[in-house]
Design a protein around this motif. Sequence first.
Motif, PDB file in Angstrom:
ATOM      1  N   VAL A  93      -1.413  12.263   0.325  1.00  0.00           N
ATOM      2  CA  VAL A  93      -0.694  10.990   0.227  1.00  0.00           C
ATOM      3  C   VAL A  93      -0.956  10.135   1.466  1.00  0.00           C
ATOM      4  O   VAL A  93      -1.195   8.921   1.361  1.00  0.00           O
ATOM      5  CB  VAL A  93       0.818  11.237   0.040  1.00  0.00           C
ATOM      6  CG1 VAL A  93       1.593   9.924   0.133  1.00  0.00           C
ATOM      7  CG2 VAL A  93       1.084  11.897  -1.299  1.00  0.00           C
TER       8      VAL A  93
ATOM      9  N   THR B 290      -4.933   4.905  -7.273  1.00  0.00           N
ATOM     10  CA  THR B 290      -4.392   6.025  -6.497  1.00  0.00           C
ATOM     11  C   THR B 290      -3.958   7.164  -7.404  1.00  0.00           C
ATOM     12  O   THR B 290      -4.167   8.341  -7.101  1.00  0.00           O
ATOM     13  CB  THR B 290      -3.192   5.550  -5.661  1.00  0.00           C
ATOM     14  OG1 THR B 290      -3.594   4.460  -4.840  1.00  0.00           O
ATOM     15  CG2 THR B 290      -2.664   6.669  -4.783  1.00  0.00           C
TER      16      THR B 290
ATOM     17  N   MET C 290      -4.363   8.621   1.258  1.00  0.00           N
ATOM     18  CA  MET C 290      -4.451   7.503   0.324  1.00  0.00           C
ATOM     19  C   MET C 290      -3.757   6.254   0.860  1.00  0.00           C
ATOM     20  O   MET C 290      -4.157   5.133   0.540  1.00  0.00           O
ATOM     21  CB  MET C 290      -3.855   7.898  -1.025  1.00  0.00           C
ATOM     22  CG  MET C 290      -4.739   8.816  -1.845  1.00  0.00           C
ATOM     23  SD  MET C 290      -6.427   8.195  -2.041  1.00  0.00           S
ATOM     24  CE  MET C 290      -6.151   6.644  -2.882  1.00  0.00           C
ATOM     25  N   ILE C 291      -2.718   6.418   1.679  1.00  0.00           N
ATOM     26  CA  ILE C 291      -2.092   5.248   2.294  1.00  0.00           C
ATOM     27  C   ILE C 291      -3.096   4.543   3.200  1.00  0.00           C
ATOM     28  O   ILE C 291      -3.225   3.310   3.180  1.00  0.00           O
ATOM     29  CB  ILE C 291      -0.831   5.658   3.083  1.00  0.00           C
ATOM     30  CG1 ILE C 291       0.290   6.061   2.120  1.00  0.00           C
ATOM     31  CG2 ILE C 291      -0.357   4.510   3.980  1.00  0.00           C
ATOM     32  CD1 ILE C 291       1.528   6.585   2.798  1.00  0.00           C
TER      33      ILE C 291
ATOM     34  N   SER D 249       0.832  -1.209   0.000  1.00  0.00           N
ATOM     35  CA  SER D 249       0.000   0.000   0.000  1.00  0.00           C
ATOM     36  C   SER D 249       0.864   1.254   0.000  1.00  0.00           C
ATOM     37  O   SER D 249       0.605   2.209  -0.748  1.00  0.00           O
ATOM     38  CB  SER D 249      -0.920   0.000   1.220  1.00  0.00           C
ATOM     39  OG  SER D 249      -1.734  -1.142   1.249  1.00  0.00           O
TER      40      SER D 249
ATOM     41  N   ASN E 167      -5.662   2.853   0.952  1.00  0.00           N
ATOM     42  CA  ASN E 167      -5.142   1.718   0.193  1.00  0.00           C
ATOM     43  C   ASN E 167      -4.894   0.493   1.066  1.00  0.00           C
ATOM     44  O   ASN E 167      -4.904  -0.638   0.558  1.00  0.00           O
ATOM     45  CB  ASN E 167      -3.851   2.112  -0.529  1.00  0.00           C
ATOM     46  CG  ASN E 167      -4.133   2.849  -1.823  1.00  0.00           C
ATOM     47  OD1 ASN E 167      -5.241   2.812  -2.344  1.00  0.00           O
ATOM     48  ND2 ASN E 167      -3.139   3.533  -2.344  1.00  0.00           N
TER      49      ASN E 167
ATOM     50  N   SER F 178       2.895   1.522  -3.456  1.00  0.00           N
ATOM     51  CA  SER F 178       2.020   1.888  -4.574  1.00  0.00           C
ATOM     52  C   SER F 178       1.551   3.332  -4.450  1.00  0.00           C
ATOM     53  O   SER F 178       1.470   4.057  -5.459  1.00  0.00           O
ATOM     54  CB  SER F 178       0.815   0.940  -4.638  1.00  0.00           C
ATOM     55  OG  SER F 178       0.040   1.031  -3.460  1.00  0.00           O
ATOM     56  N   THR F 179       1.264   3.779  -3.227  1.00  0.00           N
ATOM     57  CA  THR F 179       0.787   5.151  -3.029  1.00  0.00           C
ATOM     58  C   THR F 179       1.877   6.164  -3.306  1.00  0.00           C
ATOM     59  O   THR F 179       1.650   7.167  -3.993  1.00  0.00           O
ATOM     60  CB  THR F 179       0.267   5.328  -1.595  1.00  0.00           C
ATOM     61  OG1 THR F 179      -0.761   4.380  -1.329  1.00  0.00           O
ATOM     62  CG2 THR F 179      -0.307   6.726  -1.403  1.00  0.00           C
ATOM     63  N   THR F 180       3.073   5.946  -2.780  1.00  0.00           N
ATOM     64  CA  THR F 180       4.159   6.908  -2.977  1.00  0.00           C
ATOM     65  C   THR F 180       4.617   6.953  -4.432  1.00  0.00           C
ATOM     66  O   THR F 180       4.929   8.025  -4.955  1.00  0.00           O
ATOM     67  CB  THR F 180       5.348   6.557  -2.062  1.00  0.00           C
ATOM     68  OG1 THR F 180       5.699   5.167  -2.226  1.00  0.00           O
ATOM     69  CG2 THR F 180       4.987   6.781  -0.602  1.00  0.00           C
TER      70      THR F 180
END
Length: 270
Positions: free
Chosen positions: A206, A156, A209-210, A86, A213, A89-91
């Motif tokens: 961000v 994302t 979203m972490i 998670s 996710n 993929s988010t970063t």
Amino acid sequence: MEKTSSIHASDINIIRKKHMRLFIAGLILLALIVVTGTITNYNHIDGLVSVPAALQWLFANMYFSGSTLSRLPTVLRLLWETVLISIVSTTTAAFFAMLFAIVGSKRTSVNGFLMYFAKLVASISRNIPVVAWALILVLSFGTNAATGFLALFFGTFGFLVRAFIETIDETSGDTVEALKATGATYPQVISKAVIPESMPQMFSWVLFMIETNIRSATLVGLLTGTGIGYLFDLYYKQLNYEMVSLITLAIVVAVLAIEVVSNWIRREIL
């Protein structure tokens, strides 16, 4: 005195209009509930009545004994794998989203074509659900961690591009104009004005979203056969409710812990 009375009467009329609008909105909402229930053959009263029985079954079956705790290391290992996927993929999506947002924002766009192209790509990516991305990518990449990563990445990416564009559009135009007036180049304007002013809010998105996710990664894992989602699906199909309960509790604790950390970080940077 007459002027005060007229102002008071005007305030009363405004309040009455607001109450009338709220009443009409409530009626529309109630009508939508009734209509959708009729179309889908769902009885809201039966649904409410069944809640106590559902809770009773939940508390009677969703528990775990001491012997189940011996499998906790496996649960934590796969949960940690899910958390890492998670975050990565988010970063990664945030990096590419920032590039597209700079091109797609009216304040920093190079030309109209690139601006609308960036928004179109982000819109397509955003409007395809993460679950649909996972199903599509499974056909190409199979059931592995890369599929889960890509599914979370595309979902994302689309969301962050839109959030970043709105963040950049809200930045002060005076700083940008001042730098342009001094002869600053486009990269200098971006690096010295736009990014420093937008970064705190972008970082907050961000972190959000972490958190999101990690929840989505559990569902993606059901489809890709990876992470904590795979373990949940495995024991759920075996009707092993003790392990399902342990996995669910571990996911809830992990999400709450990450939410506490991200909220603390937001307070520090905003």
